[in-house]
Design an enzyme around this catalytic site. Sequence first.
Site, short mmCIF file in Angstrom:
data_model
loop_
_atom_site.label_atom_id
_atom_site.label_comp_id
_atom_site.label_asym_id
_atom_site.label_seq_id
_atom_site.Cartn_x
_atom_site.Cartn_y
_atom_site.Cartn_z
N HIS A 13 -5.23 -9.17 -10.90
CA HIS A 13 -6.05 -7.96 -11.05
C HIS A 13 -6.28 -7.69 -12.55
O HIS A 13 -7.38 -7.36 -12.99
CB HIS A 13 -5.34 -6.75 -10.44
CG HIS A 13 -5.40 -6.68 -8.94
ND1 HIS A 13 -6.58 -6.69 -8.24
CD2 HIS A 13 -4.42 -6.58 -8.00
CE1 HIS A 13 -6.32 -6.59 -6.93
NE2 HIS A 13 -5.02 -6.53 -6.77
N HIS A 51 0.31 -11.62 -8.61
CA HIS A 51 -0.78 -10.90 -7.92
C HIS A 51 -1.38 -9.82 -8.83
O HIS A 51 -2.60 -9.79 -9.07
CB HIS A 51 -0.23 -10.25 -6.64
CG HIS A 51 -1.24 -9.46 -5.86
ND1 HIS A 51 -1.90 -9.96 -4.77
CD2 HIS A 51 -1.71 -8.19 -6.04
CE1 HIS A 51 -2.74 -9.04 -4.30
NE2 HIS A 51 -2.64 -7.95 -5.05
N GLU A 52 -0.52 -8.97 -9.38
CA GLU A 52 -1.03 -7.88 -10.23
C GLU A 52 -1.66 -8.45 -11.51
O GLU A 52 -2.62 -7.89 -12.05
CB GLU A 52 0.08 -6.88 -10.56
CG GLU A 52 0.71 -6.20 -9.34
CD GLU A 52 -0.28 -5.56 -8.37
OE1 GLU A 52 -1.38 -5.18 -8.80
OE2 GLU A 52 0.05 -5.44 -7.16
N GLU A 71 -9.59 -7.91 -5.27
CA GLU A 71 -8.51 -8.54 -4.52
C GLU A 71 -8.67 -10.06 -4.52
O GLU A 71 -7.68 -10.79 -4.46
CB GLU A 71 -8.52 -7.97 -3.09
CG GLU A 71 -7.24 -8.09 -2.33
CD GLU A 71 -6.04 -7.37 -2.95
OE1 GLU A 71 -6.22 -6.46 -3.77
OE2 GLU A 71 -4.91 -7.74 -2.59
ZN ZN Z 1 -4.01 -6.35 -4.89
#
Ligand code: ZN
Length: 502
Positions: A269, A265-266, A295
């Site tokens: 980003h 997830h990170e 996001e």
């Molecule tokens: Zn996030």
Amino acid sequence: MPDLESNYNELISRYKEVAVIGSVNGLLQWDMQTIMPPKGSERRSDQLALLAGIAHNRMTSPRIDELLTALEAHSGELPPEEQANIREIRRDQKKAVKVPQDLVEELSRHESVCHEVWVKARAKADFDMFAPYLEKMIALVRRQAECLGYKDTPLDALIDLFEPDATVAVFTKLFDEIKSVSVPLVRKIADAPIKSDRAFLHRDYPIELQRRFGEQVMKSIGFDLDGGRLDVSVHPFCSGGLGDVRITARYNPNAPQQAIFGIIHESGHALYEQGVRADTFGTPLSEALSYGIHESQSRMWENLIARSRAFWTFFLPRLKELFPTQLADASLDKFLLAINHVQPSLIRVEADELTYDLHIIVRFEIERDLFAGKLSVSDLPRAWNRKIEDYLGVVPPDNGREGVLQDVHWSGGMFGYFPSYSLGNIAASQFWSAMKRAMPDLDKQIATGKFSDALTWLRANVHQHGRRWSRDELLQKATGKPLGTADYLQYLTDKYSDLYRL
Ligand code: ZN
């Protein structure tokens, strides 16, 4: 033209200074959440407050307004990208000057106090202790909203801080569509005969090996480790920008999926930050379009790519090399069902991909009713529990720790932030559908560990543009239509019908 050019250059160099101050601020925040010793916190809040003050001061300087006004008079003579930078700097400058310095300071001071009280109130499960501080916070953000201006409700002004051009009306429509599909889908899954066996995910997974796997995935999907790092923090996050993007993970030795999906997830980003154009660095064109679009990138990698059969066709054998005994009995099917397990629960950050939006919708509807004057602070615990039960079928205990007190956002004055998470899900599916249309063999590529085409598509269609376009313009160009739930709802229905054989 010389005036125009020198004005533009001066504007950009002034904006860049504010961006550099912001990046120093980010580095101090990273340090605070990773390696700062506990006694450093007092000095650190002085440092952060000073930097925030300097940045606000520079952004509200009359010279910036003068330069913008001069440039706007001739903006048609400038190249389109420069016009976009002027438009976006004006957007930031307007927001900065509308809120008076004393309110900025009061908000910042109350954030610290309110956060501290929230930590204690949550630990004691005592909403009444938090209520007066929350009340004051709401009064302050209401004042902030009055300064910023809005058409329908003060919440619109607050949403705009995170998601430009979105409103309560926009989110209400999107969320009603999601609810109409997700709520019945969750009920159907609860009655499905297929049950997942997740015992193998609770064995002993040494943290160092989890980290090694995380780095392996980061490298494979295109994270540039010469321009970023992976560290440890209590709450995972991504900070920094091109050249130095830092992500963090939280490891649980008996639940490796938490760190694995957290890191992916990170990384999503981080790939957005690493994908901006170097020649636009320090201008709005090198900044993320919005929190929701940021996001969309993290959720794209975490959910659409990394929870798929194709992804684990490639990575499960690699994970088994590191954890041969722990995963000895985990077939691909069993593994996929376990990592995609749907289970209505009380805590947002632990929610699965399908029920996650319902947690967001509960928060959004409560904020909407709060700012419309239909709810007061003392109504919140009961309103929260009622909605959770309506949408998720689970009943929170009355203490609030697993209910209204669970999230940090409101104590920091972040009202209107939650919908960005779900907007990320919606946009991610829309990008994903367009990617698959452009590259019909995408699943096959992923199943062989090839992620470069997916990343190239995201770079070309999302990352490179920064704040060049509005959200709907970007989506229109990349996917052929403005933001809408059709692709997302189709994806959820297909995915869970397949997994649970509905
Ligand atoms: Zn996030």
